[in-house]
Design a protein around this motif. Structure first.
Motif: not given
Length: 348
Positions: A147-174
């Motif tokens: 409807p012309p009276t209904t606003p459509v607004e973009a609010i971007y997604c948030g993303v979390n990343t760790p400040s340090s790598l987990p201590t658990q070893p990776p299951t894949i290590k090329p």
């Protein structure tokens, strides 16, 4: 006291992107909660209490989709497929993450039409429609009747990343330098177009992480075999969090040639680690990658290889680029998303 209701029922799967959106936005909304507001979350039974004791909780159940007595000043549906919509007078904020379902060739026209009617029903009730990119906002106006009276607004997604790598070893290590892709392995992700890079750069492996569609995985294997690079393609399937972050931290670059994205979280995650990103120019991805990503103008093998060659040379010769990539990633924080939504809740 103004009351806010949030449909976070999709926390039933916290390993999914939508489950993480519900969790992280909910936590930040509570942290920023203005005095005098009351927040109620619709949650799976095992998530009661996840947002702390100041919030109220309603346990989601199938019958409550069609019959419930709830009434709130503001009702926020966090994704376009929600079956929980207000039956009484509430200001509905309807968030659309993407309309990808309507473009999937594996679904019949009849199924797509039914889904489109569900989206339209919610749009007709909404006071405000929000999307996670400008691209999706435009797509909503193109494919649905707003409807012309209904606003459509973009609010971007948030993303979390760790400040340090987990201590658990990776299951894949090329055991060689590697390039990385993560996401649902479906044809629209377009990963098969990246295989010529392996032929041109034999020092690299390609790690593909995420749930797969068997037919598309088989297509990738067959094309890799034809190019003689099958021994350097690793289809890892879903990976745990520790492995995911290790792969980001240790890859040489992220390849993300998707043809259809509402946002593109892996682009932000890779940039948070200062890694170069090679992306398509399609849908929302240029909004997220900005000026710091490298873009494929098309997916012909020569274009793909030369874009990668030029981008990696640029990255290696510019010591300031990792910091610029990290700065780009920091534009997408849950704190900023929640602040924008609180302004919206108070406005409506």
């Amino acid at each position: 006291m103004p009351s806010l209701f949030l449909d976070t029922e999709r926390m039933s799967n916290l390993t999914s992107g939508l489950g993480q959106v519900c969790l992280n936005l909910g936590l930040e909304l509570v942290r920023q909660q203005p005095p005098g507001w009351e927040i109620t979350f619709l949650v799976p039974k095992d998530q009661v209490g996840v947002f702390g004791p100041s919030a109220k909780y309603i346990v989601a159940s199938r019958w409550r989709r069609v019959l419930h007595p709830w009434s709130f000043d503001v009702w926020h549906s966090l994704y376009q497929g929600s079956r929980f919509l207000p039956q009484r007078q509430s200001k509905l904020i309807y968030t659309i993450l993407d309309l990808n379902y309507l473009s999937m060739p594996e679904y019949s026209d009849a199924r797509k039409a039914r889904q489109k009617r569900r989206y339209q029903h919610a749009i007709d009730q909404a006071s405000v429609i929000t999307t996670i990119s400008v691209y999706v906002a435009k797509d909503v106006k193109r494919q649905l009747n707003v409807p012309p009276t209904t606003p459509v607004e973009a609010i971007y997604c948030g993303v979390n990343t760790p400040s340090s790598l987990p201590t658990q070893p990776p299951t894949i290590k090329p055991d060689k330098p590697f390039l990385f892709f993560i996401g649902m392995m479906q044809p629209y992700k377009n990963v098969h177009t990246m295989l010529p890079i392996l032929k041109a750069f034999p020092q690299y492996r390609l790690v593909l992480a995420g749930p797969d569609k068997p037919a598309y995985s088989q297509q990738i294997r067959e094309q890799a075999q034809q190019l003689g690079v099958a021994d350097r393609v690793l289809l890892a399937g879903p990976v745990d969090e520790a492995t995911k972050w290790w792969l980001y931290a240790n890859c040489d670059a992220l390849l993300f040639p998707s043809r259809l994205e509402g946002f593109g979280i892996p682009v932000v995650e890779a940039m948070a680690f200062g890694k170069p990103v090679f992306s398509s120019t399609l849908t929302s991805l240029p909004e997220v990658g900005g000026d710091e990503a490298f873009y494929f103008s098309d997916f012909e093998p020569n274009t793909v290889v030369e874009t990668f060659r030029h981008g990696m040379d640029t990255y290696r010769n510019d010591p300031t680029m990792p910091d610029r990539l990290r700065a780009q990633s920091q534009k997408f924080s849950w704190a900023a998303v929640a602040a924008d939504y609180w302004k919206l809740y108070q406005r409506v």
